[in-house]
Write a protein that holds these residues in place. Sequence first.
Motif, PDB file in Angstrom:
ATOM      1  N   LEU A 135       0.871  -1.261  -0.037  1.00  0.00           N
ATOM      2  CA  LEU A 135      -0.039  -0.036   0.026  1.00  0.00           C
ATOM      3  C   LEU A 135       0.918   1.239  -0.097  1.00  0.00           C
ATOM      4  O   LEU A 135       1.765   1.304   0.685  1.00  0.00           O
ATOM      5  N   VAL A 136       0.722   2.071  -0.963  1.00  0.00           N
ATOM      6  CA  VAL A 136       1.646   3.231  -1.287  1.00  0.00           C
ATOM      7  C   VAL A 136       0.594   4.610  -0.979  1.00  0.00           C
ATOM      8  O   VAL A 136      -0.253   4.634  -2.003  1.00  0.00           O
ATOM      9  N   HIS A 137       1.059   5.381  -0.005  1.00  0.00           N
ATOM     10  CA  HIS A 137       0.088   6.583   0.097  1.00  0.00           C
ATOM     11  C   HIS A 137       0.785   7.722  -0.578  1.00  0.00           C
ATOM     12  O   HIS A 137       2.225   7.890  -0.213  1.00  0.00           O
ATOM     13  N   VAL A 138       0.209   8.144  -1.349  1.00  0.00           N
ATOM     14  CA  VAL A 138       0.652   9.511  -2.127  1.00  0.00           C
ATOM     15  C   VAL A 138       0.308  10.741  -1.805  1.00  0.00           C
ATOM     16  O   VAL A 138      -1.085  11.068  -1.652  1.00  0.00           O
ATOM     17  N   SER A 139       1.118  11.636  -1.365  1.00  0.00           N
ATOM     18  CA  SER A 139       0.733  12.979  -0.973  1.00  0.00           C
ATOM     19  C   SER A 139       0.288  13.938  -2.198  1.00  0.00           C
ATOM     20  O   SER A 139      -0.501  14.842  -2.071  1.00  0.00           O
ATOM     21  N   GLN A 140       0.836  13.745  -3.283  1.00  0.00           N
ATOM     22  CA  GLN A 140       0.272  14.280  -4.441  1.00  0.00           C
ATOM     23  C   GLN A 140      -1.407  14.306  -4.596  1.00  0.00           C
ATOM     24  O   GLN A 140      -1.691  13.212  -4.614  1.00  0.00           O
ATOM     25  N   ARG A 141      -2.003  15.465  -4.838  1.00  0.00           N
ATOM     26  CA  ARG A 141      -3.275  15.334  -5.059  1.00  0.00           C
ATOM     27  C   ARG A 141      -3.839  14.899  -6.519  1.00  0.00           C
ATOM     28  O   ARG A 141      -3.327  15.740  -7.330  1.00  0.00           O
ATOM     29  N   LEU A 142      -3.913  13.745  -6.953  1.00  0.00           N
ATOM     30  CA  LEU A 142      -3.947  13.075  -8.346  1.00  0.00           C
ATOM     31  C   LEU A 142      -5.301  13.769  -9.084  1.00  0.00           C
ATOM     32  O   LEU A 142      -5.185  13.687 -10.137  1.00  0.00           O
ATOM     33  N   PHE A 143      -6.389  14.155  -8.104  1.00  0.00           N
ATOM     34  CA  PHE A 143      -7.460  14.596  -8.799  1.00  0.00           C
ATOM     35  C   PHE A 143      -7.938  15.834  -8.731  1.00  0.00           C
ATOM     36  O   PHE A 143      -9.115  16.304  -8.758  1.00  0.00           O
ATOM     37  N   ILE A 144      -6.885  16.699  -8.266  1.00  0.00           N
ATOM     38  CA  ILE A 144      -7.010  18.327  -8.227  1.00  0.00           C
ATOM     39  C   ILE A 144      -7.648  19.116  -9.395  1.00  0.00           C
ATOM     40  O   ILE A 144      -8.391  19.924  -9.228  1.00  0.00           O
ATOM     41  N   GLN A 145      -7.540  18.496 -10.283  1.00  0.00           N
ATOM     42  CA  GLN A 145      -7.979  19.001 -11.637  1.00  0.00           C
ATOM     43  C   GLN A 145      -9.492  18.778 -11.725  1.00  0.00           C
ATOM     44  O   GLN A 145     -10.173  19.649 -12.776  1.00  0.00           O
ATOM     45  N   LEU A 202      -2.737   0.604  -4.301  1.00  0.00           N
ATOM     46  CA  LEU A 202      -2.730  -0.922  -3.628  1.00  0.00           C
ATOM     47  C   LEU A 202      -2.107  -1.668  -4.873  1.00  0.00           C
ATOM     48  O   LEU A 202      -2.955  -1.865  -5.871  1.00  0.00           O
ATOM     49  N   PHE A 203      -0.871  -2.277  -4.548  1.00  0.00           N
ATOM     50  CA  PHE A 203      -0.451  -3.356  -5.355  1.00  0.00           C
ATOM     51  C   PHE A 203      -0.459  -4.614  -4.919  1.00  0.00           C
ATOM     52  O   PHE A 203      -0.053  -5.000  -3.771  1.00  0.00           O
ATOM     53  N   LEU A 204      -0.976  -5.639  -5.666  1.00  0.00           N
ATOM     54  CA  LEU A 204      -1.253  -7.028  -5.340  1.00  0.00           C
ATOM     55  C   LEU A 204      -0.671  -7.985  -6.139  1.00  0.00           C
ATOM     56  O   LEU A 204      -0.947  -7.693  -7.577  1.00  0.00           O
ATOM     57  N   VAL A 239       3.977  -1.167   3.390  1.00  0.00           N
ATOM     58  CA  VAL A 239       3.166   0.361   3.611  1.00  0.00           C
ATOM     59  C   VAL A 239       4.334   1.211   3.234  1.00  0.00           C
ATOM     60  O   VAL A 239       5.289   1.266   4.032  1.00  0.00           O
ATOM     61  N   ARG A 240       3.908   2.367   2.086  1.00  0.00           N
ATOM     62  CA  ARG A 240       5.164   3.343   1.986  1.00  0.00           C
ATOM     63  C   ARG A 240       4.135   4.516   1.911  1.00  0.00           C
ATOM     64  O   ARG A 240       3.247   4.533   1.496  1.00  0.00           O
TER      65      ARG A 240
END
Length: 559
Positions: free
Chosen positions: A213-223, A233-235, A251-252
């Motif tokens: 599970l990788v938490h991303v600070s960057q707001r991907l849907f800000i647009q 999530l990578f499985l 977790v990263r």
Amino acid sequence: MLRGNVSFASEDIAVAAQDTQKERKRRRALGIYYTPPEAAKALARWVIQRPDDSVLEPSFGGCAMLAAAIGVYQSLGNHDPSEQLYGYDVDPAAFLHLAQMGIDNDKEHFKKQDFLKSAPNGVSVSAVLANPPFVSYHRLNKKQRELNALIKKRYLPTLPGRASLWAYFLLHSLAFLRSGGRMAYVLPNAIGFADYAKPLLQFLCTKFAEVELVHVSQRLFIQVGADERTSLLFLSGYRPDGMEELTSLRVRDVKSVEEIFEAKTNIRGTADVGMHEVRLRASEELANLCGDVLTDLGSVATVKIGEVVGNIPFFVKPLAEWAELGIEKKYLVPLLTRAGQVSGLSLQGNDGEDKRPSIPYLLCPPNKRTTKAVRSYLSQYLPSDVEKNKTFARRPVWYVCSYDASADAFVGSMSHDYPKIIENDLGVSCSNAFYKVKILRGTTLATYLPMLSLTTPLRLSAEILGRVRGSGGIKLEPSDVRKLCIPRTLPTLPAEQLNELKNQVNAMVESGNIAGAGQLVDEVLFVRPGLIGRDTMASLQDMRRRLTDHRLNKRQIEG
């Protein structure tokens, strides 16, 4: 086959419909947030290993994921992967994107159908690449909840009933995945902290050889106007019959999608222990202190939402603006709407100065016999707009808002540095941007409450309970506020000494010295009375700082 000469650069994945306000509302209603090309490419590169892999996109929407998948196939030497792609979507616009990309759907691999109602019917893919609808439980209709209940019964009966829609997409994807398969999901940040997320992740750890599970600070849907942070999530290594041993969840935390696939991701302060581990350790430390040292706020106080006005700009204005409109003050009541309206811990300063002039006023006229000025102002609200407003529809008189000024304190539903508690020492009310806190018994606690919001145990519990928004702020629900940690016992200070402490802390807060104020109240309320040892407090403070700094993106990347 792919029809025509199609370029899959990011500019060619743009949505077909014009991104107007109406279009944004439509997408939000369906939980649609089209995946940014850079995120889609990163996930596709990971999930597609071979040129003959087959891929399912259970909600293909704007086709960004599919476009990225085609790009990966082409890089692997497969220039005609149409027959290896499958997808579902209920949005008609999704099929416009599909056609514009030139993807051949002659064999009906892409179906206009709710994925959760679908059946594999012999389809068994090697990979699932997904950005499912972000729809919370509260926004689900009756039919959706009934369908989710069936999926829950089929895959994971222990899943809490209030899970969001994306959780059911993830579970149902397993029916289409072959043994050894991989899945890559774009998910809301709730996967890391929601009550229903833990059993879901535990279940996935019984089915996959690797779970990351990788938490991303960057707001991907800000647009598209969504400020919520996302997680990926990578499985991999799917085992339908279950793993022999439980897989450990990795977790990263990263700032951007690009970091995920860099050879080295060395984040100062988190190189050896990720934020997930810090959060778990902090939870354990607070749990060990509960009972003898700490209790939850809900055990001594009620927490209720503030006044639901219905239209703040129309009904709440500064006194000067009401005066210009000819509205008399007797028809107005002070209403706290923003934490910034109070610089210190209470509505009254150290010198006893009344701070109400900085607080706007709510129009609160009587049901009958209003003045001509009030009637004239209310007439500006169109009857059609009144009918559309759900808040107005629930009131006996549409323009008469509730007003209860009996709360002992207010705490904002959204906070950034810390969940500031404001003492209601002047008897006003607040909007629903705040929660009202009312002490069940005793009077001393009301005086201490604002200072308690600066203490490390309370702030640490807020970091654990709160939902991180795109701005870095944390959103607290009433149930979260009730769980905030406060000392089980308070020191018995003489009135003069207590007032001196309160004034000192208040002055520090007003000057912006939040860190110093927190250190002081920790020392006076916990360390000196012997409730928490100095070393333990230092450890709690360190964990709190790390979680807050991470949330506010104060991390630094080392070269």
